[in-house]
Design a protein around this motif. Structure first.
Motif, PDB file in Angstrom:
ATOM      1  N   PHE A  54       0.809  -1.209   0.000  1.00  0.00           N
ATOM      2  CA  PHE A  54       0.000   0.000   0.000  1.00  0.00           C
ATOM      3  C   PHE A  54       0.849   1.269   0.000  1.00  0.00           C
ATOM      4  CE2 PHE A  54      -3.133  -3.074   1.565  1.00  0.00           C
ATOM      5  CZ  PHE A  54      -4.157  -2.806   0.686  1.00  0.00           C
ATOM      6  N   ASN A  55       2.147   1.142   0.236  1.00  0.00           N
ATOM      7  CA  ASN A  55       3.009   2.316   0.147  1.00  0.00           C
ATOM      8  C   ASN A  55       3.165   2.769  -1.301  1.00  0.00           C
ATOM      9  OD1 ASN A  55       3.441   2.325   2.903  1.00  0.00           O
ATOM     10  ND2 ASN A  55       5.190   0.949   2.739  1.00  0.00           N
ATOM     11  N   GLU A  56       3.176   1.837  -2.233  1.00  0.00           N
ATOM     12  CA  GLU A  56       3.284   2.150  -3.652  1.00  0.00           C
ATOM     13  C   GLU A  56       2.085   1.579  -4.403  1.00  0.00           C
ATOM     14  OE1 GLU A  56       6.931   0.464  -4.878  1.00  0.00           O
ATOM     15  OE2 GLU A  56       8.146   1.784  -3.639  1.00  0.00           O
ATOM     16  N   PHE A  57       0.903   1.824  -3.888  1.00  0.00           N
ATOM     17  CA  PHE A  57      -0.297   1.196  -4.443  1.00  0.00           C
ATOM     18  C   PHE A  57      -0.627   1.717  -5.836  1.00  0.00           C
ATOM     19  CE2 PHE A  57      -4.961   0.822  -4.901  1.00  0.00           C
ATOM     20  CZ  PHE A  57      -5.046  -0.551  -4.859  1.00  0.00           C
ATOM     21  N   PHE A  58      -0.435   3.005  -6.089  1.00  0.00           N
ATOM     22  CA  PHE A  58      -0.860   3.602  -7.349  1.00  0.00           C
ATOM     23  C   PHE A  58       0.229   3.535  -8.417  1.00  0.00           C
ATOM     24  CE2 PHE A  58      -3.818   5.496  -4.330  1.00  0.00           C
ATOM     25  CZ  PHE A  58      -5.005   5.159  -4.957  1.00  0.00           C
ATOM     26  N   THR A  59       0.891   2.398  -8.505  1.00  0.00           N
ATOM     27  CA  THR A  59       1.781   2.118  -9.627  1.00  0.00           C
ATOM     28  C   THR A  59       1.132   0.996 -10.428  1.00  0.00           C
ATOM     29  OG1 THR A  59       3.029   0.493  -8.341  1.00  0.00           O
ATOM     30  CG2 THR A  59       3.843   2.758  -8.308  1.00  0.00           C
ATOM     31  N   TRP A  60       1.478   0.894 -11.717  1.00  0.00           N
ATOM     32  CA  TRP A  60       0.832  -0.106 -12.564  1.00  0.00           C
ATOM     33  C   TRP A  60       1.084  -1.519 -12.077  1.00  0.00           C
ATOM     34  CZ3 TRP A  60      -3.074   0.972 -15.275  1.00  0.00           C
ATOM     35  CH2 TRP A  60      -3.198   2.215 -15.884  1.00  0.00           C
ATOM     36  N   LYS A  61       2.232  -1.748 -11.488  1.00  0.00           N
ATOM     37  CA  LYS A  61       2.567  -3.099 -11.016  1.00  0.00           C
ATOM     38  C   LYS A  61       1.609  -3.551  -9.914  1.00  0.00           C
ATOM     39  CE  LYS A  61       6.274  -5.683  -8.852  1.00  0.00           C
ATOM     40  NZ  LYS A  61       7.557  -5.603  -8.184  1.00  0.00           N
ATOM     41  N   ASN A  62       1.268  -2.652  -9.019  1.00  0.00           N
ATOM     42  CA  ASN A  62       0.385  -3.007  -7.901  1.00  0.00           C
ATOM     43  C   ASN A  62      -1.088  -2.821  -8.222  1.00  0.00           C
ATOM     44  OD1 ASN A  62       2.455  -3.699  -6.109  1.00  0.00           O
ATOM     45  ND2 ASN A  62       2.815  -1.555  -5.640  1.00  0.00           N
ATOM     46  N   LEU A  63      -1.395  -1.897  -9.111  1.00  0.00           N
ATOM     47  CA  LEU A  63      -2.787  -1.556  -9.365  1.00  0.00           C
ATOM     48  C   LEU A  63      -3.455  -2.468 -10.393  1.00  0.00           C
ATOM     49  CD1 LEU A  63      -4.822   0.567  -8.472  1.00  0.00           C
ATOM     50  CD2 LEU A  63      -4.105   1.974 -10.392  1.00  0.00           C
ATOM     51  N   THR A  64      -2.692  -3.028 -11.321  1.00  0.00           N
ATOM     52  CA  THR A  64      -3.264  -3.802 -12.421  1.00  0.00           C
ATOM     53  C   THR A  64      -4.067  -5.029 -11.961  1.00  0.00           C
ATOM     54  OG1 THR A  64      -1.504  -3.050 -13.862  1.00  0.00           O
ATOM     55  CG2 THR A  64      -2.747  -4.961 -14.587  1.00  0.00           C
ATOM     56  N   PRO A  65      -3.576  -5.872 -11.063  1.00  0.00           N
ATOM     57  CA  PRO A  65      -4.401  -7.033 -10.653  1.00  0.00           C
ATOM     58  C   PRO A  65      -5.723  -6.622 -10.010  1.00  0.00           C
ATOM     59  CG  PRO A  65      -2.148  -7.299  -9.887  1.00  0.00           C
ATOM     60  CD  PRO A  65      -2.258  -5.926 -10.437  1.00  0.00           C
ATOM     61  N   HIS A  66      -5.694  -5.579  -9.199  1.00  0.00           N
ATOM     62  CA  HIS A  66      -6.928  -5.102  -8.572  1.00  0.00           C
ATOM     63  C   HIS A  66      -7.881  -4.546  -9.625  1.00  0.00           C
ATOM     64  CE1 HIS A  66      -5.403  -5.480  -4.462  1.00  0.00           C
ATOM     65  NE2 HIS A  66      -4.250  -5.043  -4.945  1.00  0.00           N
ATOM     66  N   PHE A  67      -7.339  -3.804 -10.571  1.00  0.00           N
ATOM     67  CA  PHE A  67      -8.157  -3.194 -11.615  1.00  0.00           C
ATOM     68  C   PHE A  67      -8.822  -4.249 -12.497  1.00  0.00           C
ATOM     69  CE2 PHE A  67      -8.556  -1.154 -15.825  1.00  0.00           C
ATOM     70  CZ  PHE A  67      -9.452  -0.156 -15.467  1.00  0.00           C
ATOM     71  N   ILE A  68      -8.083  -5.280 -12.847  1.00  0.00           N
ATOM     72  CA  ILE A  68      -8.640  -6.343 -13.693  1.00  0.00           C
ATOM     73  C   ILE A  68      -9.766  -7.077 -12.973  1.00  0.00           C
ATOM     74  CG2 ILE A  68      -8.106  -8.581 -14.738  1.00  0.00           C
ATOM     75  CD1 ILE A  68      -5.315  -7.428 -15.350  1.00  0.00           C
ATOM     76  N   LEU A  69      -9.545  -7.443 -11.730  1.00  0.00           N
ATOM     77  CA  LEU A  69     -10.586  -8.153 -10.986  1.00  0.00           C
ATOM     78  C   LEU A  69     -11.799  -7.258 -10.743  1.00  0.00           C
ATOM     79  CD1 LEU A  69      -8.456 -10.154  -8.426  1.00  0.00           C
ATOM     80  CD2 LEU A  69      -9.841 -11.070 -10.271  1.00  0.00           C
ATOM     81  N   LEU A  70     -11.570  -5.977 -10.519  1.00  0.00           N
ATOM     82  CA  LEU A  70     -12.682  -5.057 -10.316  1.00  0.00           C
ATOM     83  C   LEU A  70     -13.500  -4.899 -11.599  1.00  0.00           C
ATOM     84  CD1 LEU A  70     -13.851  -3.288  -8.080  1.00  0.00           C
ATOM     85  CD2 LEU A  70     -12.490  -1.408  -8.976  1.00  0.00           C
ATOM     86  N   CYS A  71     -12.844  -4.848 -12.746  1.00  0.00           N
ATOM     87  CA  CYS A  71     -13.559  -4.772 -14.029  1.00  0.00           C
ATOM     88  C   CYS A  71     -14.381  -6.026 -14.283  1.00  0.00           C
ATOM     89  CB  CYS A  71     -12.574  -4.552 -15.170  1.00  0.00           C
ATOM     90  SG  CYS A  71     -11.890  -2.907 -15.219  1.00  0.00           S
ATOM     91  N   ILE A  72     -13.825  -7.185 -13.985  1.00  0.00           N
ATOM     92  CA  ILE A  72     -14.570  -8.439 -14.145  1.00  0.00           C
ATOM     93  C   ILE A  72     -15.783  -8.448 -13.230  1.00  0.00           C
ATOM     94  CG2 ILE A  72     -14.463 -10.940 -13.757  1.00  0.00           C
ATOM     95  CD1 ILE A  72     -11.516 -10.796 -14.620  1.00  0.00           C
ATOM     96  N   LEU A  73     -15.608  -7.998 -11.997  1.00  0.00           N
ATOM     97  CA  LEU A  73     -16.697  -7.965 -11.035  1.00  0.00           C
ATOM     98  C   LEU A  73     -17.809  -7.027 -11.496  1.00  0.00           C
ATOM     99  CD1 LEU A  73     -17.764  -8.705  -8.190  1.00  0.00           C
ATOM    100  CD2 LEU A  73     -16.512  -6.749  -7.344  1.00  0.00           C
ATOM    101  N   ILE A  74     -17.459  -5.831 -11.920  1.00  0.00           N
ATOM    102  CA  ILE A  74     -18.464  -4.849 -12.343  1.00  0.00           C
ATOM    103  C   ILE A  74     -19.204  -5.322 -13.592  1.00  0.00           C
ATOM    104  CG2 ILE A  74     -18.740  -2.517 -13.288  1.00  0.00           C
ATOM    105  CD1 ILE A  74     -16.485  -1.656 -11.364  1.00  0.00           C
TER     106      ILE A  74
END
Length: 62
Positions: free
Chosen positions: A25-45
């Protein structure tokens, strides 16, 4: 087909919850950390919206 959508919603929620312990969570808004969350959130929505749409249109036809 509706069962597949429900299964994908459940797996994406489990995946999001499973990613929490491994997230930096210290570097959460980098593509490396954000991409898995973003993909799962898109699938969920998308699947949740599809379930809602199918249920509404099915009730209108009855």
């Amino acid at each position: 087909m509706q069962k597949v959508r429900y299964i994908l919603v459940v797996f994406s929620i489990i995946g999001l919850l499973g990613l929490i312990p491994f997230t930096n969570f210290n570097e959460f808004f980098t593509w490396k950390n954000l991409t898995p969350h973003f993909i799962l959130l898109c699938i969920l929505i998308s699947n949740a919206g599809s379930i809602i749409y199918v249920n509404r249109t099915r009730k209108d036809k009855i």
